[in-house]
Scaffold this motif. Structure first.
Motif, mmCIF file in Angstrom:
data_model
loop_
_atom_site.group_PDB
_atom_site.id
_atom_site.type_symbol
_atom_site.label_atom_id
_atom_site.label_comp_id
_atom_site.label_asym_id
_atom_site.label_seq_id
_atom_site.Cartn_x
_atom_site.Cartn_y
_atom_site.Cartn_z
ATOM 1 N N PHE A 9 0.828 -1.202 0.000
ATOM 2 C CA PHE A 9 0.000 0.000 0.000
ATOM 3 C C PHE A 9 0.867 1.259 0.000
ATOM 4 C CE2 PHE A 9 -2.567 3.398 1.752
ATOM 5 C CZ PHE A 9 -3.728 3.283 0.987
ATOM 6 N N ILE A 10 1.971 1.218 0.704
ATOM 7 C CA ILE A 10 2.860 2.388 0.722
ATOM 8 C C ILE A 10 3.369 2.689 -0.684
ATOM 9 C CG2 ILE A 10 5.125 3.206 1.502
ATOM 10 C CD1 ILE A 10 4.575 1.766 4.170
ATOM 11 N N VAL A 11 3.776 1.654 -1.401
ATOM 12 C CA VAL A 11 4.249 1.838 -2.788
ATOM 13 C C VAL A 11 3.118 2.343 -3.662
ATOM 14 C CG1 VAL A 11 5.135 0.645 -4.834
ATOM 15 C CG2 VAL A 11 6.078 0.125 -2.569
ATOM 16 N N LEU A 12 1.956 1.754 -3.520
ATOM 17 C CA LEU A 12 0.796 2.176 -4.311
ATOM 18 C C LEU A 12 0.432 3.625 -3.995
ATOM 19 C CD1 LEU A 12 -1.224 1.103 -6.386
ATOM 20 C CD2 LEU A 12 -2.668 0.341 -4.490
ATOM 21 N N TYR A 13 0.501 3.989 -2.747
ATOM 22 C CA TYR A 13 0.201 5.360 -2.334
ATOM 23 C C TYR A 13 1.168 6.339 -3.003
ATOM 24 C CZ TYR A 13 -0.438 9.365 0.827
ATOM 25 O OH TYR A 13 -0.683 10.617 1.354
ATOM 26 N N GLN A 14 2.431 5.964 -3.057
ATOM 27 C CA GLN A 14 3.447 6.864 -3.597
ATOM 28 C C GLN A 14 3.389 6.966 -5.124
ATOM 29 O OE1 GLN A 14 6.784 4.849 -1.859
ATOM 30 N NE2 GLN A 14 6.821 6.137 -0.018
ATOM 31 N N ASN A 17 -0.497 4.392 -9.212
ATOM 32 C CA ASN A 17 -0.848 3.672 -10.446
ATOM 33 C C ASN A 17 -0.605 2.185 -10.184
ATOM 34 O OD1 ASN A 17 0.048 2.329 -13.148
ATOM 35 N ND2 ASN A 17 -1.107 4.162 -13.771
ATOM 36 N N ILE A 18 -1.645 1.355 -10.399
ATOM 37 C CA ILE A 18 -1.547 -0.059 -10.057
ATOM 38 C C ILE A 18 -0.507 -0.781 -10.917
ATOM 39 C CG2 ILE A 18 -2.776 -2.266 -10.089
ATOM 40 C CD1 ILE A 18 -5.216 -0.887 -9.046
ATOM 41 N N SER A 19 -0.503 -0.504 -12.207
ATOM 42 C CA SER A 19 0.453 -1.180 -13.099
ATOM 43 C C SER A 19 1.894 -0.855 -12.707
ATOM 44 C CB SER A 19 0.200 -0.775 -14.554
ATOM 45 O OG SER A 19 -1.091 -1.175 -14.964
ATOM 46 N N ASP A 20 2.181 0.439 -12.514
ATOM 47 C CA ASP A 20 3.548 0.853 -12.170
ATOM 48 C C ASP A 20 3.940 0.353 -10.774
ATOM 49 O OD1 ASP A 20 3.640 2.105 -14.582
ATOM 50 O OD2 ASP A 20 3.241 4.118 -13.796
ATOM 51 N N ALA A 21 2.967 0.356 -9.854
ATOM 52 C CA ALA A 21 3.250 -0.126 -8.508
ATOM 53 C C ALA A 21 3.544 -1.628 -8.522
ATOM 54 C CB ALA A 21 2.081 0.169 -7.584
ATOM 55 N N ALA A 22 2.825 -2.366 -9.371
ATOM 56 C CA ALA A 22 3.056 -3.807 -9.479
ATOM 57 C C ALA A 22 4.463 -4.086 -10.001
ATOM 58 C CB ALA A 22 2.003 -4.438 -10.388
ATOM 59 N N VAL A 23 4.901 -3.278 -10.959
ATOM 60 C CA VAL A 23 6.260 -3.429 -11.484
ATOM 61 C C VAL A 23 7.283 -3.144 -10.371
ATOM 62 C CG1 VAL A 23 7.963 -2.497 -13.096
ATOM 63 C CG2 VAL A 23 5.605 -2.896 -13.858
ATOM 64 N N GLU A 24 7.048 -2.101 -9.618
ATOM 65 C CA GLU A 24 7.953 -1.739 -8.527
ATOM 66 C C GLU A 24 8.017 -2.853 -7.489
ATOM 67 O OE1 GLU A 24 10.571 0.597 -6.258
ATOM 68 O OE2 GLU A 24 9.857 0.892 -8.321
ATOM 69 N N LEU A 25 6.877 -3.494 -7.219
ATOM 70 C CA LEU A 25 6.818 -4.560 -6.216
ATOM 71 C C LEU A 25 7.211 -5.917 -6.780
ATOM 72 C CD1 LEU A 25 3.447 -3.491 -4.569
ATOM 73 C CD2 LEU A 25 5.687 -3.427 -3.460
ATOM 74 N N ASN A 26 7.413 -5.974 -8.087
ATOM 75 C CA ASN A 26 7.805 -7.224 -8.767
ATOM 76 C C ASN A 26 6.728 -8.305 -8.618
ATOM 77 O OD1 ASN A 26 9.567 -8.739 -10.376
ATOM 78 N ND2 ASN A 26 10.558 -9.671 -8.588
ATOM 79 N N ILE A 27 5.479 -7.870 -8.737
ATOM 80 C CA ILE A 27 4.357 -8.812 -8.742
ATOM 81 C C ILE A 27 3.454 -8.437 -9.915
ATOM 82 C CG2 ILE A 27 4.415 -9.250 -6.256
ATOM 83 C CD1 ILE A 27 2.097 -7.318 -5.910
ATOM 84 N N THR A 28 2.473 -9.287 -10.216
ATOM 85 C CA THR A 28 1.572 -8.990 -11.328
ATOM 86 C C THR A 28 0.537 -7.947 -10.901
ATOM 87 O OG1 THR A 28 0.004 -10.735 -10.738
ATOM 88 C CG2 THR A 28 1.848 -11.347 -12.182
ATOM 89 N N GLN A 29 -0.021 -7.288 -11.907
ATOM 90 C CA GLN A 29 -1.051 -6.280 -11.616
ATOM 91 C C GLN A 29 -2.263 -6.930 -10.961
ATOM 92 O OE1 GLN A 29 -2.070 -3.783 -14.955
ATOM 93 N NE2 GLN A 29 -4.032 -3.159 -14.063
ATOM 94 N N SER A 30 -2.656 -8.117 -11.422
ATOM 95 C CA SER A 30 -3.818 -8.798 -10.846
ATOM 96 C C SER A 30 -3.553 -9.193 -9.387
ATOM 97 C CB SER A 30 -4.158 -10.048 -11.667
ATOM 98 O OG SER A 30 -3.073 -10.958 -11.679
ATOM 99 N N ALA A 31 -2.300 -9.577 -9.070
ATOM 100 C CA ALA A 31 -1.963 -9.942 -7.694
ATOM 101 C C ALA A 31 -2.057 -8.729 -6.784
ATOM 102 C CB ALA A 31 -0.562 -10.541 -7.630
#
Length: 239
Positions: A9-14, A17-31
């Motif tokens: 959530f912290i990454v998503l907050y910063q 954008n879900i797609s970009d946050a998923a890339v940053e977290l190294n997980i899929t957008q659906s996950a």
């Protein structure tokens, strides 16, 4: 809810954008989307508005959750850092057992220097008689022990390592006006009729004195024992 949820959530907050946050977290957008849905269901509140897919909007509840998420993850990171310091021996308490010799051999000054160099490590010192200290070391009650070689020689070399800190001599100490004080050398036989003061049984010194008298065929007249050298010197001076 897990720590991964808070970090996500912290990454998503910063990024907002879900797609970009998923890339940053190294997980899929659906996950990530599923993780967000589960969090909101568990909290029974909406944290993010997805009306604008490109730029997410944080709700008031999301702002509150973000502040707590920051606090929780920061505390967790601090805990892990502190535990790493303990594992690396950069923090903690060093439990030392010692025979009562610290001041006479300048060891208190060395400990003070150690504490200055390693401010996150505390020292807990217990002063014991040699025999008691030896038993405590064998029972792993201390991190390390400072004792005389007559005791350290009894330690199992497969379990303990020893280092010499200092060397010493066993000497006869007499009052300045004692008749024997003017001699250049004294034999054990010369002490046959003298009152003897020495360290306590179990000190190692007491036992060594006894062996020296025994080897000379003399029974020592031990009148006084104490664990403290200063007390012995005071007794000699006033005898």
């Amino acid at each position: 809810m897990t720590l991964e949820d808070f970090y996500s959530f912290i990454v998503l907050y910063q990024i907002r954008n879900i797609s970009d946050a998923a890339v940053e977290l190294n997980i899929t957008q659906s996950a990530l989307s599923k993780r967000l849905r589960n969090m909101q269901q568990e909290l029974d509140t909406r944290l993010i508005s997805t009306r604008n897919k490109r730029q997410l909007t944080i709700t008031e509840s999301g702002e509150v959750f973000f502040r707590y998420a920051q606090t929780i993850t920061a505390q967790y990171d601090l805990m892990r850092a502190e535990l790493r310091d303990y594992r690396a021996l950069r923090r903690g308490t060093l439990h030392i057992g010692s025979v009562p010799i610290m001041a006479q051999y300048g060891l208190t000054q060395k400990m003070s220097g150690f504490m200055h160099d390693y401010p996150q490590i505390n020292i807990r010192l217990e002063e014991l008689q040699g025999a008691d200290l030896l038993k405590a070391l064998q029972n792993q009650a201390f991190d390390l022990g400072i004792l005389r070689d007559v005791q350290s020689q009894q330690l199992n070399k497969s379990q303990f390592e020893t280092r010499d800190l200092d060397t010493d001599e066993l000497r006869v100490v007499l009052a300045a006006d004692h008749p024997l004080a003017q001699r250049t050398s004294i034999a054990i036989a010369d002490l046959q009729d003298q009152d003897v003061v020495t360290l306590n049984p179990g000190s190692g010194v007491y036992e060594k004195v006894g062996r020296l008298f025994q080897q000379a065929g003399v029974t020592p007249n031990i009148r006084f024992t104490t664990p403290h050298i200063e007390t012995l010197l005071g007794m000699v001076a006033h005898t």
